[in-house]
Design a protein around this motif. Sequence first.
Motif, PDB file in Angstrom:
ATOM      1  N   UNK A  75       0.836  -1.193   0.000  1.00  0.00           N
ATOM      2  CA  UNK A  75       0.000   0.000   0.000  1.00  0.00           C
ATOM      3  C   UNK A  75       0.877   1.252   0.000  1.00  0.00           C
ATOM      4  N   UNK A  76       0.507   2.225  -0.850  1.00  0.00           N
ATOM      5  CA  UNK A  76       1.244   3.482  -0.957  1.00  0.00           C
ATOM      6  C   UNK A  76       0.261   4.631  -0.747  1.00  0.00           C
ATOM      7  N   UNK A  94       1.489  -6.929   1.967  1.00  0.00           N
ATOM      8  CA  UNK A  94       0.200  -7.413   2.466  1.00  0.00           C
ATOM      9  C   UNK A  94       0.152  -8.903   2.139  1.00  0.00           C
ATOM     10  N   UNK A  95       0.727  -9.707   2.998  1.00  0.00           N
ATOM     11  CA  UNK A  95       0.853 -11.135   2.720  1.00  0.00           C
ATOM     12  C   UNK A  95      -0.492 -11.844   2.733  1.00  0.00           C
ATOM     13  N   UNK A 133     -10.237 -13.750  -4.946  1.00  0.00           N
ATOM     14  CA  UNK A 133     -10.984 -12.881  -4.044  1.00  0.00           C
ATOM     15  C   UNK A 133     -10.426 -13.066  -2.637  1.00  0.00           C
ATOM     16  N   UNK A 134     -10.201 -11.929  -1.957  1.00  0.00           N
ATOM     17  CA  UNK A 134      -9.811 -11.975  -0.560  1.00  0.00           C
ATOM     18  C   UNK A 134     -10.969 -11.473   0.292  1.00  0.00           C
ATOM     19  N   UNK A 135     -11.397 -12.290   1.216  1.00  0.00           N
ATOM     20  CA  UNK A 135     -12.481 -11.939   2.126  1.00  0.00           C
ATOM     21  C   UNK A 135     -11.872 -11.559   3.470  1.00  0.00           C
ATOM     22  N   UNK A 136     -12.111 -10.339   3.943  1.00  0.00           N
ATOM     23  CA  UNK A 136     -11.479  -9.908   5.197  1.00  0.00           C
ATOM     24  C   UNK A 136     -11.991 -10.690   6.392  1.00  0.00           C
ATOM     25  N   UNK A 137     -11.196 -10.743   7.452  1.00  0.00           N
ATOM     26  CA  UNK A 137     -11.647 -11.439   8.660  1.00  0.00           C
ATOM     27  C   UNK A 137     -12.816 -10.706   9.311  1.00  0.00           C
ATOM     28  N   UNK A 141     -12.120  -3.605   9.623  1.00  0.00           N
ATOM     29  CA  UNK A 141     -12.598  -2.403   8.961  1.00  0.00           C
ATOM     30  C   UNK A 141     -11.459  -1.770   8.181  1.00  0.00           C
ATOM     31  N   UNK A 142     -11.699  -1.574   6.888  1.00  0.00           N
ATOM     32  CA  UNK A 142     -10.680  -0.964   6.040  1.00  0.00           C
ATOM     33  C   UNK A 142     -10.423   0.488   6.444  1.00  0.00           C
ATOM     34  N   UNK A 143      -9.278   0.994   6.026  1.00  0.00           N
ATOM     35  CA  UNK A 143      -8.922   2.384   6.260  1.00  0.00           C
ATOM     36  C   UNK A 143      -7.448   2.578   6.003  1.00  0.00           C
ATOM     37  N   UNK A 144      -6.996   3.809   6.073  1.00  0.00           N
ATOM     38  CA  UNK A 144      -5.608   4.128   5.789  1.00  0.00           C
ATOM     39  C   UNK A 144      -4.689   3.364   6.733  1.00  0.00           C
ATOM     40  N   UNK A 145      -3.771   2.612   6.151  1.00  0.00           N
ATOM     41  CA  UNK A 145      -2.779   1.897   6.932  1.00  0.00           C
ATOM     42  C   UNK A 145      -3.264   0.625   7.600  1.00  0.00           C
ATOM     43  N   UNK A 146      -4.533   0.283   7.445  1.00  0.00           N
ATOM     44  CA  UNK A 146      -5.068  -0.894   8.141  1.00  0.00           C
ATOM     45  C   UNK A 146      -4.568  -2.206   7.525  1.00  0.00           C
TER      46      UNK A 146
END
Length: 487
Positions: A206-207, A221-222, A256-260, A264-269
């Motif tokens: 992420x940049x 982001x492994x 497709x990647x399904x988040x845990x 919650x997404x956001x800057x730097x998360x």
Amino acid sequence: MPFTRREFTKQSALTGAGIALTGTVAALATAPGALAAQESGHDDHDGDDHGHVHSDEPGYGPLVSDPKGILALPAGFSYRIITHSGVTKLESGEYTPSNHDGTATFEGPRGVTLLVNNHELSGTRAGWEHPVPLAEGLVYDPIAAGGCTVVETRRDGRTAEWVGIAGTSTNCAGGATPWGTWLTCEETEDKAGKNGLLKDHGYVFEVDPYDERANRDPRPIKAFGRYAHEAVVIDPKLGHAYLTEDAAGPNGLLYRWVPPHGFKHGRGKLRTLADDAGVLQATKCFDKSGKFVDDLSRATKIGTVYGVDWVDVVDRDAKTVSVRKQFGDQDVTRARKLEGMWWGDGGVYIVSSFARAESPVQHDGQVWFYDPKRRTLTLKVLLGVNADPSKDGAFDGPDNITVSPYGGLVIAEDGEGVQHLFGATESGRTYPIARNELNAGTAEKPEYSEFTGVTFSPDGKTLFANIQTPGIMLAITGPWKRQPNGH
């Protein structure tokens, strides 16, 4: 829960048919109804009919050769060079890196536009004249040549450029996030020790174009997996990530990647995720009869709809076996040259650039639309094999793609011959926007360079695109207009 074939059969009647065309493009259809263009009447040009476009004709008229030998455009359009490898310089004094690729724009203050630009440089720095400079604190692998730069453009023409991330490899496409950052993708599977590299590669990073401090100490982001990444798109509602893989032997996959739960997404998360966070999955498609589809090249008609199941990846870091090779031939649906993606109309546009002997059926380009609500893939664009790529007028090898604010799609060509930026209307008609005249070569020795990084400015007034070799970012302006819907 798997998407059942019964549900797919019920919903298949809801999808629209496409448009078949004749001529150099064997078949083509484009964006669904929500991208339909509205006619806006005639555009006036310099008092004569040169380049004049009637309201029922798509595009902007024929391309006019450039006296400077860089970019042919329709009458009334112009371009400006923003960065040029080996010519323009970063704020730190080094030259702009070469091999421009995936790009996105971000709105800055007071008319400033920020762009993040990938540089597709593979292997070690020793192999390149202008690698991405090793900016202090922004380096992942000090041997690797690739990375991203951040470019600032102002209305008065002033520009600035600095490093966003360095020490990565083969930064091809990527994708902008809903929270205003850029995800850069490494199109490689090189592990530490291969090709002289010191660390494992094949990740997404992420940049942040706004905050250099957020880019310090780069971390892959492994959770998104390690493979030959091409592009990534984030579903702004569900938070799922969709990722393409550009690989062969066997052909690559759509993931497709399904988040845990609770993430919650956001800057730097994303950089805070555990390596095994969420679930990484690959597509398994089936047709209306419930028959498994092994490769997307099987679709030979516009409007073909496939249902999609998602199959879990076991070893996403590919510690011993490449991710795509962990599946048997009947486990997943493959496709050659899975390239650019873009979110629009509530789903994802996905490019398969071409298919040759490594695929069941040959073609010169597909664009699919994945509807996450219906869990269906619909074929929107199909380009037949271009018999003579050296002749102008035919389009082949779509790569980077964007949804146009003027209706339909704008596509960067990475074909075998003459290279274009071209548009495709909602009704299925194509038209040229630009032609690369910088390194067209000769009929005996073509030296064409692909277009990359096609993306509009936040206000829709400027189309940015790159000529990958030697590495030039261009800003195209002109009398943009809504494209007609009619045939």
